[in-house]
Design an enzyme around this catalytic site. Structure first.
Site, PDB file in Angstrom:
ATOM      1  N   CYS A 222       0.825  -1.212   0.000  1.00  0.00           N
ATOM      2  CA  CYS A 222       0.000   0.000   0.000  1.00  0.00           C
ATOM      3  C   CYS A 222       0.858   1.261   0.000  1.00  0.00           C
ATOM      4  CB  CYS A 222      -0.925   0.001   1.219  1.00  0.00           C
ATOM      5  SG  CYS A 222      -1.931   1.504   1.331  1.00  0.00           S
TER       6      CYS A 222
ATOM      7  N   ARG B  71      -0.022   4.583   3.034  1.00  0.00           N
ATOM      8  CA  ARG B  71       0.072   4.293   4.462  1.00  0.00           C
ATOM      9  C   ARG B  71       0.339   5.482   5.367  1.00  0.00           C
ATOM     10  NH1 ARG B  71       4.278  -0.393   4.736  1.00  0.00           N
ATOM     11  NH2 ARG B  71       4.691  -0.072   2.509  1.00  0.00           N
TER      12      ARG B  71
ATOM     13  N   TRP C 186      -9.250   5.748  -0.038  1.00  0.00           N
ATOM     14  CA  TRP C 186      -9.774   6.342  -1.264  1.00  0.00           C
ATOM     15  C   TRP C 186      -8.934   5.843  -2.424  1.00  0.00           C
ATOM     16  CZ3 TRP C 186      -8.245   9.538   2.892  1.00  0.00           C
ATOM     17  CH2 TRP C 186      -6.903   9.931   2.860  1.00  0.00           C
TER      18      TRP C 186
ATOM     19  N   GLU D  53      -5.362   3.417 -10.358  1.00  0.00           N
ATOM     20  CA  GLU D  53      -6.039   2.118 -10.163  1.00  0.00           C
ATOM     21  C   GLU D  53      -7.198   1.990 -11.150  1.00  0.00           C
ATOM     22  OE1 GLU D  53      -6.442   2.834  -5.633  1.00  0.00           O
ATOM     23  OE2 GLU D  53      -6.278   0.655  -5.850  1.00  0.00           O
TER      24      GLU D  53
HETATM   25  N1  ARG Z   1      -7.026  -1.763  -6.975  1.00  0.00           N
HETATM   26  C1  ARG Z   1      -8.351  -1.995  -6.468  1.00  0.00           C
HETATM   27  C2  ARG Z   1      -9.382  -1.424  -7.429  1.00  0.00           C
HETATM   28  O1  ARG Z   1      -9.019  -0.813  -8.386  1.00  0.00           O
HETATM   29  C3  ARG Z   1      -8.543  -1.366  -5.101  1.00  0.00           C
HETATM   30  C4  ARG Z   1      -7.548  -1.772  -4.025  1.00  0.00           C
HETATM   31  C5  ARG Z   1      -7.519  -0.840  -2.836  1.00  0.00           C
HETATM   32  N2  ARG Z   1      -7.243   0.503  -3.251  1.00  0.00           N
HETATM   33  C6  ARG Z   1      -7.220   1.589  -2.430  1.00  0.00           C
HETATM   34  N3  ARG Z   1      -6.974   2.759  -2.948  1.00  0.00           N
HETATM   35  N4  ARG Z   1      -7.438   1.474  -1.153  1.00  0.00           N
HETATM   36  O2  ARG Z   1     -10.563  -1.518  -7.226  1.00  0.00           O
END
Ligand code: ARG
Length: 363
Positions: free
Chosen positions: A66, A69, A238, A243
């Site tokens: 992560c 953090r 968030w 991602e």
């Molecule tokens: N990578 C995952 C997604 O795109 C989420 C994982 C957790 N991500 C976060 N920013 N807490 O759905």
């Protein structure tokens, strides 16, 4: 886990808890004795709320993959260990979604359901995330929706759930309790905040009809604290823009939108060497960040997130702790070498407390 291992793990955790909280050694030793006694008499022990809260935060701080953090200490911990029926669990999960969404000012949050007791799992959530889009395979070999959800979507359909068949059908909550077995609950539409993806300059991108949900709430990992396991402990932060923009909507095995983005935006895509994938990717990532900002929903770009991670590293060093990390996950999937993380190396030792994968009940 044997009684001896449990006693050891519990003692390790309590040492860390009392030290970091700067509570007295007398209080610590009393608590350790109490826990030892409980393990002797019942084979297990229960965390106080303060221990549970701090353990969940530590598990985040120890999550090597992560990048976010820095904010570990802001996690809001909901103690839901008293809930054993699927009806109660479902309404608690929906409440988690509402509280974490918080009208867009996303609150990092975890809800912790009853602990594992020997071979007995009181509550288990089958969903990968509380909010996730269904995926359907088509006869021609193509897909509708999120191909990442194919197997889980089938589980839901087998139980009688039927999606509308759009690219963005929100899957139901699938909750397994020891008492009732498998049960299904729709997430109310009003609880699912979604963001339509528009580009800040180019109006054509909106015509792709892309959107994503606001809050990623990982629901299938187990939380381990002081030798105790919580198999149902969904948590969220968030999003980092990449991602969604560089993975969920871009990966070939996911929504595979780079060719569509290039076409919509008039980016010539005949030759790989034109780097049209890269160009379309940057524009899609800009669109994701712009759209979340437009809707007032928390999100972080990968450059800012990397800077925050550097701050986290400094903060930990100052506290006399070393930061462990998984470089292959910490680097962002877009412009990795433009962040400091890329040029650093990390020790990928896993500390506990932590969040761990557990075997999926399906697949
Ligand atoms: N990578 C995952 C997604 O795109 C989420 C994982 C957790 N991500 C976060 N920013 N807490 O759905």
């Amino acid at each position: 886990m044997s009684g001896e291992t449990l006693r050891y793990e519990a003692a390790q955790f309590l040492n860390q808890f009392y030290e970091e909280k700067q509570y007295s050694a007398i209080a610590r030793d009393n608590r350790k004795k109490e826990v030892e006694k409980s393990i002797q008499l019942t084979g297990t022990y229960e965390h106080t709320f303060a221990e549970l809260e701090y353990g969940a935060k530590l598990a985040w701080r120890n999550s090597n993959r992560c990048i976010g953090r820095l904010f570990w200490d802001t996690l809001v911990v909901r103690d839901q260990r008293h809930l054993f029926t699927s009806k109660d669990v479902a309404s608690s999960l929906i409440e988690h979604i509402d509280l974490a969404t918080n009208e867009g000012r996303i609150q990092p949050m975890i809800s912790i359901f009853p602990a594992q007791r020997e071979k007995e799992t009181p509550v288990r959530i089958w969903n990968y995330q509380l909010i996730r889009y269904a995926g359907y395979a088509q006869k021609d070999g193509g897909y509708i929706g999120d191909p990442d959800s194919l197997a889980f979507t089938k589980v839901c359909e087998k139980a009688g759930w039927e999606g509308a068949g759009t690219s963005f059908d929100v899957l139901p909550l699938v909750i397994e309790t020891k008492e009732e077995g498998l049960t299904y609950y729709e997430v109310p539409e009003a609880s699912v905040k979604e963001i339509a993806i528009e580009h800040p300059e180019n109006e054509a991108l909106a015509s792709l009809g892309l959107k994503w949900y606001a809050v990623p709430i990982v629901a299938d990992m187990k939380l381990e604290i002081g030798g105790l396991t919580y198999p149902a402990a969904p948590f969220n932060g968030w999003y980092m823009g990449t991602e969604i923009g560089a993975r969920n909507l871009a990966d070939e095995a996911r929504y595979n939108m780079l060719p569509n983005v290039a076409e919509a935006m008039g980016i010539p895509s005949k030759h790989e060497a034109d780097l049209w994938r890269d160009q379309a990717g940057v524009e899609l990532n800009r669109a994701v960040l712009y759209s979340f900002h437009r809707e007032g929903v928390s999100i972080v770009d990968h450059h800012t997130a990397a800077k925050q991670f550097t701050k986290f590293e400094k903060q930990e060093k100052q506290a006399g702790r070393d930061v462990t990390g998984d470089w292959t996950w910490l680097i962002p999937p877009a412009s990795p070498a433009a962040t400091r993380i890329f040029h650093s190396s990390y020790d990928n030792t896993w500390k506990t407390p932590n969040y761990y994968y557990q075997e999926r009940p399906y697949e």
